[in-house]
Design a protein around this motif. Structure first.
Motif, PDB file in Angstrom:
ATOM      1  N   ALA A  19      -7.518   8.944  -5.094  1.00  0.00           N
ATOM      2  CA  ALA A  19      -8.094   8.702  -3.771  1.00  0.00           C
ATOM      3  C   ALA A  19      -9.287   7.754  -3.857  1.00  0.00           C
ATOM      4  O   ALA A  19      -9.442   6.851  -3.025  1.00  0.00           O
ATOM      5  CB  ALA A  19      -8.506  10.022  -3.123  1.00  0.00           C
ATOM      6  N   THR A  23      -9.441   3.998  -2.207  1.00  0.00           N
ATOM      7  CA  THR A  23     -10.521   3.724  -1.266  1.00  0.00           C
ATOM      8  C   THR A  23     -11.335   2.511  -1.704  1.00  0.00           C
ATOM      9  O   THR A  23     -11.664   1.644  -0.880  1.00  0.00           O
ATOM     10  CB  THR A  23     -11.435   4.957  -1.135  1.00  0.00           C
ATOM     11  OG1 THR A  23     -10.645   6.068  -0.718  1.00  0.00           O
ATOM     12  CG2 THR A  23     -12.543   4.709  -0.140  1.00  0.00           C
ATOM     13  N   VAL A  53      -6.263  -2.612   6.081  1.00  0.00           N
ATOM     14  CA  VAL A  53      -6.114  -1.253   5.553  1.00  0.00           C
ATOM     15  C   VAL A  53      -4.645  -0.817   5.571  1.00  0.00           C
ATOM     16  O   VAL A  53      -4.124  -0.300   4.579  1.00  0.00           O
ATOM     17  CB  VAL A  53      -7.001  -0.256   6.339  1.00  0.00           C
ATOM     18  CG1 VAL A  53      -6.661   1.178   5.986  1.00  0.00           C
ATOM     19  CG2 VAL A  53      -8.466  -0.531   6.056  1.00  0.00           C
TER      20      VAL A  53
END
Length: 125
Positions: A19, A23, A53
């Motif tokens: 994660a 990110t 994104v």
């Protein structure tokens, strides 16, 4: 009371490590795209960020799943390599959306038949 097993701790760290890598990659690509092609308005800035994104997540995930790169999630270097895929996949997202909207804006006021003729003309060239 039984101590926490190392298996669940390792899985926990791998999940959060992945994660964090994703990110950071998305934040880096959004920064690069927005700094290289400065938005003309706040709305364009928001659209650029969202498109970057989404293309980063979708493209990076596609590459990882398509070629079975899940096995790279074993150490920090594998995480960094996977983050690179998310970074690279996010770069063309904003450009593709900008080209699409520029084309749509040029077609303002035309009928669907005229738009289809122009697309066919470009395709035949």
């Amino acid at each position: 009371m039984e101590p926490v097993s190392t298996g669940s701790l390792t899985a926990f760290l791998k999940f959060y490590g992945a994660a964090i890598a994703v990110t950071l990659a998305i934040a880096a690509v959004a920064t690069v795209v927005i700094m290289m092609r400065f938005p003309r308005s706040p709305q364009e800035w928001a659209v650029g960020l969202i498109c970057t994104v989404v293309s980063s997540l979708a493209g990076g995930s596609f590459i990882i799943v398509r070629w079975g790169l899940h096995e790279w999630v074993t150490d920090i270097w594998g995480m960094i390599a996977l983050g690179g895929f998310f970074f690279v996949c996010g770069l063309p997202g904003w450009a593709i959306v900008r080209w699409t909207f520029n084309f749509i804006n040029r077609q303002e006021g035309k009928t669907i038949v005229e738009v289809m003729r122009e697309i066919k003309k470009v395709k035949d060239e």
